[in-house]
Design a protein around this motif. Sequence first.
Motif, PDB file in Angstrom:
ATOM      1  N   GLU A 220       0.583  -1.096   0.051  1.00 12.79           N
ATOM      2  CA  GLU A 220       0.006  -0.118  -0.061  1.00 12.79           C
ATOM      3  C   GLU A 220       0.891   1.300   0.073  1.00 12.79           C
ATOM      4  N   LEU A 221       1.839   1.103  -0.069  1.00 18.61           N
ATOM      5  CA  LEU A 221       3.085   2.308   0.246  1.00 18.61           C
ATOM      6  C   LEU A 221       3.316   2.749  -1.454  1.00 18.61           C
ATOM      7  N   LEU A 222       3.443   4.198  -1.464  1.00 22.54           N
ATOM      8  CA  LEU A 222       3.702   5.014  -2.607  1.00 22.54           C
ATOM      9  C   LEU A 222       4.997   5.130  -2.846  1.00 22.54           C
ATOM     10  N   THR A 223       5.846   5.082  -3.942  1.00 20.28           N
ATOM     11  CA  THR A 223       7.128   5.790  -4.177  1.00 20.28           C
ATOM     12  C   THR A 223       6.825   7.076  -4.260  1.00 20.28           C
ATOM     13  N   THR A 224       8.256   7.811  -4.242  1.00 19.37           N
ATOM     14  CA  THR A 224       8.344   9.084  -4.627  1.00 19.37           C
ATOM     15  C   THR A 224       7.655   9.423  -6.174  1.00 19.37           C
ATOM     16  N   ALA A 225       8.153   8.625  -7.168  1.00 16.01           N
ATOM     17  CA  ALA A 225       7.665   8.703  -8.658  1.00 16.01           C
ATOM     18  C   ALA A 225       5.881   8.555  -8.536  1.00 16.01           C
ATOM     19  N   GLU A 226       5.324   7.432  -7.865  1.00 14.56           N
ATOM     20  CA  GLU A 226       4.217   7.419  -7.941  1.00 14.56           C
ATOM     21  C   GLU A 226       3.387   8.498  -7.207  1.00 14.56           C
ATOM     22  N   VAL A 227       3.777   9.147  -6.395  1.00 14.85           N
ATOM     23  CA  VAL A 227       3.382  10.376  -5.677  1.00 14.85           C
ATOM     24  C   VAL A 227       3.389  11.418  -6.596  1.00 14.85           C
ATOM     25  N   ALA A 228       4.451  11.632  -7.085  1.00 18.71           N
ATOM     26  CA  ALA A 228       4.458  12.606  -8.046  1.00 18.71           C
ATOM     27  C   ALA A 228       3.494  12.658  -9.408  1.00 18.71           C
ATOM     28  N   ARG A 229       3.493  11.367  -9.684  1.00 20.28           N
ATOM     29  CA  ARG A 229       2.329  10.985 -11.006  1.00 20.28           C
ATOM     30  C   ARG A 229       0.985  11.448 -10.532  1.00 20.28           C
ATOM     31  N   ARG A 230       0.645  11.020  -9.191  1.00 25.39           N
ATOM     32  CA  ARG A 230      -0.549  11.083  -8.734  1.00 25.39           C
ATOM     33  C   ARG A 230      -1.158  12.473  -8.498  1.00 25.39           C
ATOM     34  N   VAL A 231      -0.189  13.161  -8.041  1.00 26.10           N
ATOM     35  CA  VAL A 231      -0.259  14.537  -7.735  1.00 26.10           C
ATOM     36  C   VAL A 231      -0.149  15.664  -8.811  1.00 26.10           C
TER      37      VAL A 231
END
Length: 70
Positions: free
Chosen positions: A10-21
């Motif tokens: 369930e954790l998000l990586t830096t890249a995933e956070v950047a993409r989603r935001v």
Amino acid sequence: MLSADVPVAELLTTAEVARRVGVVRWTVCRAVADGELRPVAKLPGVNGAYLFTEAAVVAWRSPGERLVSL
């Protein structure tokens, strides 16, 4: 070190956070450095990604901003 109450899947990586935001990864890293966003862990290595909970990401963004795929 990961908290036992947070499943790794369930954790998000830096890249995933950047993409989603809708920002670049550097913006996420800057938010961590500025104390605005708190990761639960960092992957090994100099360039290891930070790992975040969804709740931390939601709390970081302004209430009026829409997150993608969260």
